[in-house]
Design a protein around this motif. Structure first.
Motif, PDB file in Angstrom:
ATOM      1  N   SER A   1       6.995  -3.301  -2.948  1.00  0.00           N
ATOM      2  CA  SER A   1       6.686  -1.900  -2.628  1.00  0.00           C
ATOM      3  C   SER A   1       5.226  -1.736  -2.231  1.00  0.00           C
ATOM      4  CB  SER A   1       7.010  -1.003  -3.831  1.00  0.00           C
ATOM      5  OG  SER A   1       8.384  -1.086  -4.148  1.00  0.00           O
TER       6      SER A   1
ATOM      7  N   ALA B   1       4.850  -3.117   1.183  1.00  0.00           N
ATOM      8  CA  ALA B   1       5.459  -2.239   2.192  1.00  0.00           C
ATOM      9  C   ALA B   1       4.550  -1.050   2.495  1.00  0.00           C
ATOM     10  CB  ALA B   1       6.823  -1.752   1.711  1.00  0.00           C
ATOM     11  N   ALA B   2       3.897  -0.522   1.478  1.00  0.00           N
ATOM     12  CA  ALA B   2       3.003   0.613   1.692  1.00  0.00           C
ATOM     13  C   ALA B   2       1.811   0.203   2.552  1.00  0.00           C
ATOM     14  CB  ALA B   2       2.532   1.180   0.353  1.00  0.00           C
ATOM     15  N   ALA B   3       1.230  -0.944   2.246  1.00  0.00           N
ATOM     16  CA  ALA B   3       0.105  -1.431   3.055  1.00  0.00           C
ATOM     17  C   ALA B   3       0.561  -1.698   4.482  1.00  0.00           C
ATOM     18  CB  ALA B   3      -0.486  -2.694   2.428  1.00  0.00           C
ATOM     19  N   ASP B   4       1.768  -2.205   4.621  1.00  0.00           N
ATOM     20  CA  ASP B   4       2.299  -2.502   5.941  1.00  0.00           C
ATOM     21  C   ASP B   4       2.508  -1.222   6.748  1.00  0.00           C
ATOM     22  OD1 ASP B   4       3.507  -4.309   7.912  1.00  0.00           O
ATOM     23  OD2 ASP B   4       5.362  -3.261   7.416  1.00  0.00           O
ATOM     24  N   ALA B   5       3.098  -0.241   6.128  1.00  0.00           N
ATOM     25  CA  ALA B   5       3.359   1.014   6.845  1.00  0.00           C
ATOM     26  C   ALA B   5       2.050   1.653   7.306  1.00  0.00           C
ATOM     27  CB  ALA B   5       4.147   1.973   5.957  1.00  0.00           C
ATOM     28  N   LEU B   6       1.055   1.600   6.459  1.00  0.00           N
ATOM     29  CA  LEU B   6      -0.239   2.169   6.835  1.00  0.00           C
ATOM     30  C   LEU B   6      -0.871   1.368   7.975  1.00  0.00           C
ATOM     31  CD1 LEU B   6      -2.482   4.230   6.372  1.00  0.00           C
ATOM     32  CD2 LEU B   6      -3.360   2.766   4.537  1.00  0.00           C
TER      33      LEU B   6
ATOM     34  N   ARG C   1       0.753   2.353  11.131  1.00  0.00           N
ATOM     35  CA  ARG C   1       0.359   3.696  11.556  1.00  0.00           C
ATOM     36  C   ARG C   1      -1.006   3.678  12.225  1.00  0.00           C
ATOM     37  NH1 ARG C   1       1.206   8.649   7.531  1.00  0.00           N
ATOM     38  NH2 ARG C   1      -0.774   8.199   6.568  1.00  0.00           N
TER      39      ARG C   1
ATOM     40  N   ARG D   1      -0.928   2.176  15.758  1.00  0.00           N
ATOM     41  CA  ARG D   1      -0.554   3.128  16.821  1.00  0.00           C
ATOM     42  C   ARG D   1      -1.732   4.044  17.176  1.00  0.00           C
ATOM     43  NH1 ARG D   1       4.258   2.745  13.759  1.00  0.00           N
ATOM     44  NH2 ARG D   1       3.663   4.567  12.541  1.00  0.00           N
TER      45      ARG D   1
ATOM     46  N   ALA E   1      -6.245  -0.836   1.489  1.00  0.00           N
ATOM     47  CA  ALA E   1      -4.913  -0.940   0.882  1.00  0.00           C
ATOM     48  C   ALA E   1      -4.345  -2.349   1.037  1.00  0.00           C
ATOM     49  CB  ALA E   1      -3.972   0.089   1.504  1.00  0.00           C
TER      50      ALA E   1
END
Lengths: 394, 394, 394, 394
Positions: free
Chosen positions: D284, D287-292, D295, D298, D328
């Motif tokens: 988890s 995944a949070a570091a990855d999503a950031l 983002r 982009r 993060a």
């Protein structure tokens, strides 16, 4: 050693620590079994510290011994590991039922300055004991046999093939039939001689049979099973010592080598607000684990003093207290040994510094048994008053 | 109190703790100044514990007092706060230069069973001292004046308007010109009477003038400045006691109220693997902070015993050691008091349980001064051997 | 609302957020059921956002709605809670098998600007459904019935006493036999109307019977059970929003009220190296949880778009992905809302600031169901590819 | 590569990743400069991915490239490092003021399938540029010159000895006067060719002079300085990829090798409640570091699209957003790569497993520049709206 007081003993240990520090990185890399290091420990007069003075030893307390050993752990945790395990393995024979045999072994240990190892990994199959004359022949293989490879005597246990009885025994580390596989090439604790050892019908005379093992299982008794708890206690000391070693080494590096970060606004790395903060946090966390480790050490000494009168409840509460030290010291050492790199910076990642050995040692030793199950035991006692079921790990 | 031994003292304190526990949630909600609670402490015979027996007190050690007080902190940290601050404020007058005045004040304190508060928040403007007869008139306002509102005597300091000299003084808490603003309505430590107090030309006779304040600043001397360090030390005890109180309360709730989670596969919440783990982790972290706090308490007692011979270096190292306890206990109590809710679950968030008071107390008391600056001081000592510049916080 | 675009919708929500922020502390303290707040949400034109435009609603996407609602969560997480639950409860009727009934309910919801609550706490006994004319009479009690007290319509399910079939139903919140106990006086989410509701033979006509509940249990189907996952998803948004609210409020306080620490060496609190660091760490942790929450929101929208074609595997993987957001956001919000006090300092603990409401809200909402069991589900998928057994929490 | 779509590109990268995974442990141990690996990347058709199709390249977006490269980072973070740095170094020449020169270099890069390195460590002295014919002679030494040793072209900058102007330049990696010291023997990222390079009057013709460096310093402009931010962004991708690689490798080991702990009460290690929890927490967090990270990727692409119109404020906000991802992802990767050992257990510490390479890589790459100064930048923006002063690290 000059003199017989605790200062002399501590001084002798400190000298060994200094010598070990000098080439710790190189020896760690070379990964040779620590024959030379054990000789140095023997020559420094450290080996018989726990043997009662009436049996020719120094008759020191566990506290004094663990205090003296701490600088060795800081300097070279592998050697701290084999040395504390030597103390454990030579001492725990005392927690058995045949005083005459034990006294003779202790006397001989002091006289011959024996180094002791162990071959007791509970996750391997038990050793077989086949009756033979006044004693037995022992056969089997044990992994994670810390110190055995460099030991004069090996503390172990085995199961009689005829009766199923579990006996505590001592094996001559150089006896015929003993094979040291020299197969320890691990991430950390590289000089701890923790490879595997095989026994092929090795002779164990009656003078090396300590009696029914009361450490765990059917014949469990609180006093003999203190050996299990002392292994856990010593692990806590190893954890804290490794954290202290990492902090001392990193601090020295910051003082002498690190340039302040460009935007830090300070002249010296030792004035960087963040290096100060990180250091202070890690030192404080380590100090807390250390204080707890010493507190439970004193409790453990109290339990030993109770001898065969030690009750299951007393033993159980000590197990829980030691578990708290295991948990706190595990968290501290893994955090500290990784985070010190934020003090030393990128240049310190060159292998020549060898700073990673602290983390490698920490990461290896803290896996001795899963720390989360120790937390679980502490939680069970807190929530329902239950003490751990005596086993080879608790 | 029946008897005069430490057991009697501890027993008396424990009884107070039990009574306080019974309605702690209700009193916390009501937020009234703790006049009744202070009466109970007085009636229990706790107030003169530190006054030398030669001066009519009980002559106990700091260790015995802090040990006895711990259950009170667990039960009601606000009252633990005013009580430990009472001890600090009544005791620290001794760290001054006028033995005759001090002895008389201690004698009177024991005889009258005075309760002591303080009015020393360093972040406010200094109090003004105007010479008046054999003494002074004191004027000014102090915030965070823990205990002052319910105190017979208030320990303070002020600056002579004529000479600029900083004097340590004692103020009669009921004297004319003293106004207690009853303005403490904070998140936590709600019954600690930590509101503001004003002094409007309040008479301070010579018998309440302790001499030049050596606590910090120009006239700094190591021995008087121990008062600063003892405040920090007592904070560590408060932190640990709050964490222990939260764990005890949450454990009892798990034992008696919590249903096991549907997918846990166990019959009782006390068997849930995760509740066991979380409990064990929090208990271990708290135990580590506690052990460190007690270790530095013994060091602090040693420093007091040195008296006016205490050196700057000794005082500086004690400051650093106490800072490690502050850091470790701060981390522990904030973590523990928030995380215990993961033991008790959603139903326990009803306000009737009052479980949040532990976190509210922790969050409030740990902000006494920024813990990160304590970490910084520990780091500075580690990296360059520097001890903290003596100040009102270090 | 002026205009119908997403900007207009966001603007309307932002205005509500600003109004709520103005007296959030006072309303939180007063703990009244949020009738006035729900009126404000209705007047702002927010309630029919998810109703398809063909049925008279605004036909917005979940992403647009959750994005617009975020400022409301930041300002007043209780109202953010009832509002997002309103969206969940009004929307999830669509995940049932009787399209005609559903369309009529959605149409009526938009036309009458109904506010929706729920009464589905799975840990309570199921509601009983007794056949009665073309529908049923429903009897039973549910705790944690967020929004029900202030709702026009309540989404629920019940078990037919004759056949044992579990049916999804809608109950008129003002119908005869409905009792709202107004018994929610909890630590946090105080204005979320999360008390208990009783039903005493309340009439549920056929037009409010949605069909066999496929959400979990025997009649489970992937599509209807998305409602469970959307509750979990919305919790992640609530967590992140609370963390953001705490950070915004604390930052504003640092900027405008906090004095720099005496030994910080800086002129402004906003230049203190440690306040900068702590803020940056907390903002980064929150940003990571936020980014993950939005990523899984887009995945969830994709699953909804699959409709009744959604497979068990797709549903299971979405459950795991949402669980990662639950875990990360839970860790973030509990850490952030407690640690912000290290930014604001001791003076900010006065209750007038109300800063603790963020932690109280976090601590309450994150206990909806134990986060460690979500971590377990993520671990199970990672280690063995297993998706969670569909239930009322996963 | 078969085909030209993104799937083909990703497929080609995945094949390289699989091949690298097969002998990653052995190659890491051998510590040879990655000539063979770079050949494999070239043969797979990966090198010209970012070169515009009009100049003979594949014209892919940063997102597509970073997405394709991720499996390579997971399998072998050293090679992921040199490859992403190749992309950075070949792409950032475009952020300069001489379009004709740049186009020709890009065209040649695609035509010759050049591999690019850099020699820009800002903490070393600047390179000297002595005018020589239509160009310059460059002299000096740079450490941490990732990829330079295996590069056809090296992106750098130097200071004109006559005017003091700082110029962006490209150096032929095989030119006369270039010495690669092959002195990289570090803890992690061992195959990243990050040793030092010396230039002794190396010829830099006009066709390799990119113009005044606007990256930082006096001639700073927002657009050219995006190169600094893209290095930071790529570091975040490396961090997340290493964490993912560690989790995948450890999970596979748990699935196939780990025996359940004796007191776990389960049959398979993959059912141990604690292994499930730890895995879920680490996944988890990752995944949070990855999503950031995605983002901000982009957002970074959006900034590039603005070209020379990019404002200082836009650039500054992007810097802050990328810093959140740096913070993060740094926390995540250091935590994950150390903690995975609690999944795999003691036996997995044998060096043959090579599991420590993930931690070693993490610990090394995360020290590129101190993460706490990134947290500080995020904090400064949050507390006072200040964006970082453009520099070589922000």
């Amino acid at each position: 050693m000059t003199g017989s007081g605790v200062e002399a003993f501590q001084g002798a240990a400190r000298k060994v620590a200094e010598a070990l520090a000098a080439d710790a990185v190189v020896r760690d890399e070379a990964n040779r079994a620590p024959f030379a290091e054990v000789s140095a420990l023997r020559d420094a007069g450290l080996l018989d510290a726990l043997v009662p003075s009436g049996l020719g030893g120094q008759g020191r307390s566990w506290s004094d011994v663990l205090s003296a050993v701490r600088p060795i752990i800081r300097a070279d945790a592998s050697i701290g590991h084999v040395l504390t395990y030597h103390y454990l393995n030579s001492w725990r024979i005392r927690l058995n039922s045949r005083p005459g045999v034990i006294d003779e072994l202790e006397r001989a240990s002091a006289a011959n300055r024996w180094f002791w190892g162990g071959a007791g990994n509970p996750r391997d199959a038990a050793l077989d004991l086949v009756p033979d004359g006044d004693g037995f022949r022992v056969t089997g293989r044990k992994f994670f046999a810390t110190g055995a490879q460099v030991a004069d005597r090996i503390t172990a246990s085995g199961t009689r093939v005829d009766t199923g009885e579990k006996l505590a025994i001592v094996i001559d580390g150089r006896a015929e039939g003993v094979t040291h596989h020299d197969d320890w090439d691990n991430l950390g604790q590289r000089l701890s001689a923790s490879g595997s050892v095989s026994f092929d019908a090795v002779r164990v005379p009656d003078a090396q049979v300590l009696g029914t093992s009361g450490q765990a299982g059917a014949a469990f008794q609180p006093y003999p099973s203190l050996s299990i708890l002392f292994f856990q206690l010593v692990l806590a000391h190893l954890h804290v010592g490794i954290a202290e070693g990492a902090l001392a080494t990193a601090s020295e590096y910051v003082r002498t080598k690190v340039r302040p970060w460009a935007t830090s606004g300070v002249e010296l790395a030792t004035e960087d607000p963040y290096l100060l903060e990180i250091t202070g946090e890690l030192v404080s966390q380590t100090a807390a684990a250390d204080a707890l480790t010493w507190r439970v050490t004193r409790q453990a000494e109290g339990a030993v003093a109770r001898g065969w009168d030690l009750t299951e409840a007393e033993r159980g509460e000590l197990a829980v207290d030691i578990a708290t030290a295991k948990v706190a010291s595990t968290r501290a050492v893994n955090e500290v040994t990784s985070k010190v790199f934020e003090l030393t910076g990128a240049r310190a990642t060159t292998r020549a510094t060898g700073f990673d050995r602290f983390w490698r040692n920490a990461r290896t030793i803290t896996l001795h048994d899963p720390v989360v199950y120790k937390a679980r035991e502490v939680g069970a006692y807190t929530l329902s008053g239950a003490t751990p079921t005596p086993s080879n790990y608790s």
